[in-house]
Write a protein that holds these residues in place. Structure first.
Motif: not given
Length: 345
Positions: A4-11, A46-49
């Motif tokens: 449910a949580t939109a992520l703005d940064e992903v490893h 639109g993609l997370p970092k």
């Protein structure tokens, strides 16, 4: 981490220390739709970092490279996608040693096996992706007679596995993986993590449906020859390659449609037979590679019987279609059939 949580940064934690040749890592450097560089530089709207941790592409080495993996295991890294490359060996039959490892345990100094890393990280990952057939289904290293008991990631974690993002393992097979197939899948997952895409659609073998929903044959430029019963007898022919070992009619893969690099290449497109490298049964169920597939004899025989007639009829029609209509001439009389409905007066 929740879906449910939109992520703005992903490893992206990427291990290629399974039984592997690193061919999938090398392959994705050729991707263009999108390119790996575009994703990492934030050029795809639109993609997370994205932060990539892949040993082949990393600037860090040794303990510095391993730091992110240890942080993730301690829940100190933040949201991550785990990408696994290479077959998973059975470490329960390794005797007094181990089959493969990545880094050392800081407490003991002993190597940490890939299996241990998967145990530590898979359930914490927002998504888990198996890149290449070795990671997806075991591949070459899992063939009959292997000593390592290799298997695919789904065999290891189980079909009921779900990541922290609520997803099953996402399999993107290929030996190696078609570069844009993987990058397109990763991009979908990143959009989904950002909350801007629906759940990725997967088939029963956990492959993206839009990539593996059709067979090689259905997208092959040579398929018309099969329909006409016109088969190649050697590898120099542009005709259908089924009789010289091509498994395309029964293999789920889009390479004949997509090509290999920037739309160019792909096994049958350049004269190579399909050896079914994207399939769960590869390689055991498809060897010897250069022999006519056993099931092809019946279909080839049927196609050969009616195909010759179809081919002859089409040749007749083709000959007629290659002639201009008889009224196209430079004689004094108009013979096109023109019939004016109104006179001049």
């Amino acid at each position: 981490m929740t879906t449910a949580t939109a992520l703005d940064e992903v490893h992206i934690l990427w291990t290629s220390e399974g039984m592997s040749c690193d061919g999938d890592t090398v392959s994705i450097t050729a991707a263009t739709l999108p390119s790996l560089e575009d994703v990492l530089l934030g050029l795809v709207p639109g993609l997370p970092k994205v932060h990539l941790h892949n040993k082949v592409l990393a600037a860090e080495v040794g303990d510095a490279f391993m730091a992110a993996f240890h942080q993730a295991a301690r829940d100190e890294l933040g949201p991550f996608i785990l990408v696994v490359e290479g077959s998973i060996p059975n470490e329960q039959i390794n005797g007094e040693g181990y089959w493969t490892s990545m880094g050392n345990d800081p407490a003991t100094g002993e190597p940490i096996t890939v299996n241990e890393w998967i145990d530590r990280l898979a359930h914490k990952a927002w998504a888990v992706v198996a890149i290449g057939t070795c990671a997806a289904y075991g591949g070459i290293h899992a063939m009959a007679g292997n000593a390592t008991g290799c298997m695919g990631l789904t065999d290891y974690l189980g079909r009921d596995f779900r990541s922290a993002g609520g997803l099953p393992i996402v399999n993107v097979p290929g030996c190696p993986v078609q570069p844009d197939n993987f990058m397109e899948t990763l991009t979908w997952l990143l959009y989904q993590a950002a909350g801007t895409a629906p759940t990725i659609p997967l088939d029963e073998m956990f492959r993206p449906t839009w990539l593996f929903g059709k067979t090689v044959h259905e997208g092959c430029d040579r398929a018309g020859y099969y329909e006409q019963g016109d088969f190649a007898h050697d590898y120099n022919s542009p005709k259908c390659l089924v009789r010289v070992g091509c498994w395309g009619p029964v293999v789920n893969c889009n390479v004949t449609k997509r090509g290999w690099m920037d739309g160019v290449g792909g096994c049958p497109n350049v004269g190579g037979v399909c050896i079914a490298c994207t399939m769960p049964g590869f390689p055991d169920k498809f060897m010897p590679f250069m022999d006519e597939p056993p099931g092809a004899a019946v279909s080839v025989g049927l196609s050969g019987s009616y195909g010759a007639l179809i081919r002859k009829l089409r040749q007749i029609t083709n000959k007629a279609a290659n002639r201009e209509p008889k009224w196209r001439h430079n004689r004094a009389k108009l013979t096109s059939g023109y019939d004016p409905r109104w006179g001049n007066g």
